[in-house]
Design a protein around this motif. Structure first.
Motif, short mmCIF file in Angstrom:
data_model
loop_
_atom_site.label_atom_id
_atom_site.label_comp_id
_atom_site.label_asym_id
_atom_site.label_seq_id
_atom_site.Cartn_x
_atom_site.Cartn_y
_atom_site.Cartn_z
N SER A 140 0.96 -1.68 0.30
CA SER A 140 0.15 -0.17 -0.63
C SER A 140 0.92 1.22 0.53
CB SER A 140 -0.90 -0.06 1.55
OG SER A 140 -1.94 -1.40 1.35
N ARG A 143 2.67 4.95 0.98
CA ARG A 143 2.65 5.14 2.39
C ARG A 143 2.91 6.48 2.68
NH1 ARG A 143 7.12 0.91 4.55
NH2 ARG A 143 6.82 -0.44 3.34
N GLU A 173 0.66 10.28 -0.13
CA GLU A 173 1.47 8.78 -0.22
C GLU A 173 1.74 8.67 -1.34
OE1 GLU A 173 -2.10 6.93 1.13
OE2 GLU A 173 -2.09 7.25 3.08
#
Length: 351
Positions: A35, A37, A118
């Motif tokens: 995913s 970060r 992210e």
């Protein structure tokens, strides 16, 4: 060195940069896979990037050393080879630590300006590649012809980077009202304490290289004096590392003793080094007198007139000490001839 050799060196440095980028991008993407970060904070891209870039910087330094300094040990007795090899290992670890902390500081700063961003795995891999390329290029250059003054400059920069990172991640934002040791407390204490440990390793390495330069100037006749110089700088590094290994959150007395020992040993190592140098050189005398006067004035202003805090006094003393050390090794570099000087003694201690 002629133009063709310099050109070949630049080509190798470019290849080191390219290879470091590719390795960093591949490894970075691999360790960050999953995913997206955040840029900084818990679970961010910072720590994996720092670890990859630090490892690549260390590898680049080792490769460069093998390419350009493979024959440095030719003709040396075993004890001189051991000391030189241990210094190289310590410097490799220090370069890795400096790189890692620099990457962490950069991500912390970017995290402030890019809040909410992210980073996906491939993007994080590219960022890691860029950090690895910069670190690999600088480390490769360090392995070509490292001087003692370069290590002193590295120590100065590392302490600045480590302290800034510790400030950004400090558990208590008002730490500065007491002293620098407060940065070694709380959840982010590892940043400051780790900085002190690696800085201690760098100081010990600087001392080893100072011994190398003194031997090039004075020869085997001064080995006893040179040994004391190296031992005192190593002890200074151990004491500084102990300040980080025993923070205020542990045994306060041990922390205070280590901090005081660092100061005393630094002064002793500097005095013994200056006494071992031929002269002593006029610029070193001037910088020593100036440093002592500035420290005395700063002490009076802080403790007698109460014009600034203990934290400011600590910053002034550390800054002056590092400036003096940088001047010392630069003057020594002027005196020391270029090239290795194998010892004619087969044992370090005479029978």
């Amino acid at each position: 060195m002629n133009a063709e050799e310099r050109m070949q060196r630049e080509v190798r440095a470019i290849w080191a940069t390219v290879i470091s980028f590719c390795l960093g991008a591949i490894l970075g993407t691999w360790v960050l896979w999953g995913s997206p970060r955040p840029v900084a904070g818990d679970g961010s891209v910072g720590m994996p990037m720092a670890m990859v870039a630090g490892a690549i910087a260390a590898a680049s330094f080792v490769v460069s050393t093998q390419l350009y300094r493979r024959g440095d040990h030719t003709g040396m007795p075993w004890w001189q080879v051991v000391i030189s090899s241990l210094s190289a290992v310590a410097l490799t670890l220090a370069l890795s630590g400096v790189t890692a902390l620099g990457v962490l500081l950069a991500t912390e700063v970017l995290g402030v300006g890019l809040q909410g961003l992210e980073v996906p795995p491939i993007g994080g891999g590219v960022f890691t590649g860029v950090a690895s390329a910069v670190a690999g290029r600088l480390a490769f250059g360090a392995g070509v012809g490292l001087r003692t003054s370069d290590i002193a400059d590295l120590l100065f920069g590392y302490l600045a980077i480590g302290t800034l990172f510790a400030m950004l991640t400090a558990a208590d934002p008002r730490w500065w009202e007491q002293n620098f040791s407060q940065l070694g407390l709380g959840a982010g204490a590892w940043a400051f304490n780790g900085t002190l440990v690696v800085a201690g390793l760098l100081i010990a390495t600087v001392g080893s290289y100072i011994g190398r330069d003194l031997h090039r100037v004075l020869g085997d006749a001064a080995l006893r004096r040179i040994a004391w110089v190296v031992v005192l700088w190593a002890a200074t590094g151990v004491a500084l590392a102990a300040v980080g290994l025993f923070p205020l959150s542990g045994v306060v007395l041990v922390h205070d003793i280590a901090a005081l020992a660092t100061l005393v040993l630094f002064v002793a190592a500097g005095a013994v080094t200056a006494a071992a140098m031929p002269g002593p050189p006029h610029p070193l005398v001037l910088i020593t007198i100036g440093a002592v006067l500035l420290i005395v004035i700063a002490f009076v202003l802080a403790n007698v007139l109460d014009l600034f805090s203990v934290t400011v006094l600590e910053a002034i003393v550390i800054g002056i000490g590092l400036l003096w050390l940088t001047t010392l090794v630069r003057i020594l570099a002027v005196l020391a001839p270029v090239g290795t000087r194998p010892s004619a003694r087969q044992t370090l201690v005479r029978a």
